[in-house]
Scaffold this motif. Sequence first.
Motif: not given
Length: 704
Positions: A3-11, A89-94, A117-125
């Motif tokens: 799962r990837v979170f992208v802030h402002n997918v309409d930009s 809940s996301c693995d990658v946050i942008i 509390t993370f079960a795995g690794s997360k990436t913030f870009i």
Amino acid sequence: MARVFVHNVDSFAGREISKALSEATVGALKLLEDEGSEDEDVAEEQLRGSGEHYKVIGTLSSADAEKPKHVHELVAPADDAALQKVLLSCDVIIYDVMDGPEECTKAVDILHDAKETFAGSKTFICLSSVLMWARTKVDPDEPDAPFSEDDYRRRRAHPNFKAHVAAEKQVIKCGKKDKTKLSTYVVASGLLYGNGENLFHYLFKAAWHGEPALSVFGNGENVIPTMHVVDLAAVVHNVVELRPSTRYLLAVDDSSNTLEEIVRCVSESLGTGKVRKIGKEDALLLKELEQANYDMLLVNLRMEPGAVKDMKMEWRAEAGLIDNIAAVVAEYKEQRALSALKVFIHGPPAAGKTYFAQKLCKEYKLHHIKIDDVIGEAIEKLEKSAARLDATGEGQTPGDEVDDADQAEADKEFLEELRESARNNNGRYPEEHVVQFFREKLNSMPCRNQGYVLDGYPKHIDQATELFKNLNADEDAGEEGVGPAADVDLHLLPDHVIALEASDEFLKERVMNLPETAVAGTHNTEEGLLRRLELFRATNTEEESVLNYFDELEVHPMNLTLTSDSDNEAELVAKICKAVGPPHNYGPTAEEVADMQRRQAEERAVADAADREERKLRAREEKADRRRREGEWRVQLEEVKHQEQEVLDAQSVPLRNYLMRHVMPTVTKALIDVCKARPEDPIDYLAEFLFQNNPTASASFTST
């Protein structure tokens, strides 16, 4: 599924990054790296078999924006609880810090506080910009040396972007400890371009609309780092999958172009080819230029890419905007749905070709191509070139209109040749030169951008063959293939052919009904019309017609028959517009919209005023009618009263006669007697007198 979170997918950047990730196979780049370059084909085959893609969740910058098809889920940015739940809940946050440093800082702090509390690794870009380097001082010993990723600690931001630098630092800080739980990156991109444009859109739009000269702010010598938005998405994809060791990345291409070079390149590729320099203060007065974009365009930085050069990505524009301008212009037109709309109107003389051409040009904002205008413009251009040569003398060519003395001399000789040919041919120019003028006009940037309406030319098949001939047929043979279209320049060929049809009688009657002022000085005299009609019918037979030329090229003519019906032309215009389809341009400009709204407001005001006047008139008419009816009612009422009185009078005649005969004589005697006797009780006396002297009673007693 990742799962990837992208802030402002309409930009501008968010849309391309979210789309690229939604189409990417999870683990693709990692597998290619593990397999090695010699096994890339095998690795790609395995990836295609897996079919697992990233699931994109995001926010919208505008409440009115629609959810992109490639986005799986949207979350409201104002809903803090829901947003926090999605982030965790996301693995990658942008996040794009340019869309709001506070939101970026808030998001990375949420992840940092909850990383245990993370079960795995997360990436913030964190997506950033080279504007964070705008005030960085260069090395005085090497002023032309480019900045690299190793210099990021020395960066100094533009005063308007200090909060953004603080957000960058917070992102880097949150990822320094326990990188197995939270990895953070900052990707500072060059000024973005491509895919419909964003920052440079005002340039492309002005050039597409034929602005006489594009504006360069200041001296234009500032170097602008750039990056194609698709290449930025590829960089982010690499960071998501491969997690490079470099935490601060410069996403820039290999170019080092100045602002003037970029503006001139856009002008030459899409507009007139001319630029003009204006003061920086004047640039702020441009309505289409925002303050943030102004700051970006004045940045002066030489930067070189670092880690991005080693990434596994297929560059869209590694050499920069200028070296890839043809592809960038094609992307711009495709993304903005801009294309040249080309129409040819054919028909006999006096059929109304110019009328329909004007209607289409107004509806679709196209260029009206008439033979007189084309020849006039070409002659004027040659005259201007020759006049400048005569004015400055041989070998001197000031100004932009004449490239060199040889070209000016050639133009002068060509002009003299044309004039001599016209004198010897009853004022007509040689056919080959007329075709050349038309070809130059159709190849002009305005016609290539917006399109054209050819008004009656070419007139016959030979002219069409010569006008639309592919002069590079040998070079393009492999691309065009074989067949009729192989020898045709498809860039010039019209998309729609309108064939007007009318009988000779109809055309003669139409010309005869024209006012004398409209006929004077034209070919629409009786003799001229007959001559032109005869020539048209002779050169456009059923077997050999210019329409057959287009029909063979699968540009099938639309046949429209003219009649004497006054509504026929309006119906035909509507039919043509329906066949041609919607416009291929930007639509009305802001000024045109304002003018349209003003005219609509004026029309509404006039209509309202007319409605008020009509209501007042109707009220006055109703009042007058009411008074008239009341007067008629009163007259009728008086008449009824009069008639009733007459009836009463008629009914009272017998009674009156009876009284005068039997009652009044007795009463008269009684009253006279009362006056003589003067009794104490006149009423009793009168009654007694009437009783005793009642003639009716006397007659009754007598008969008894």
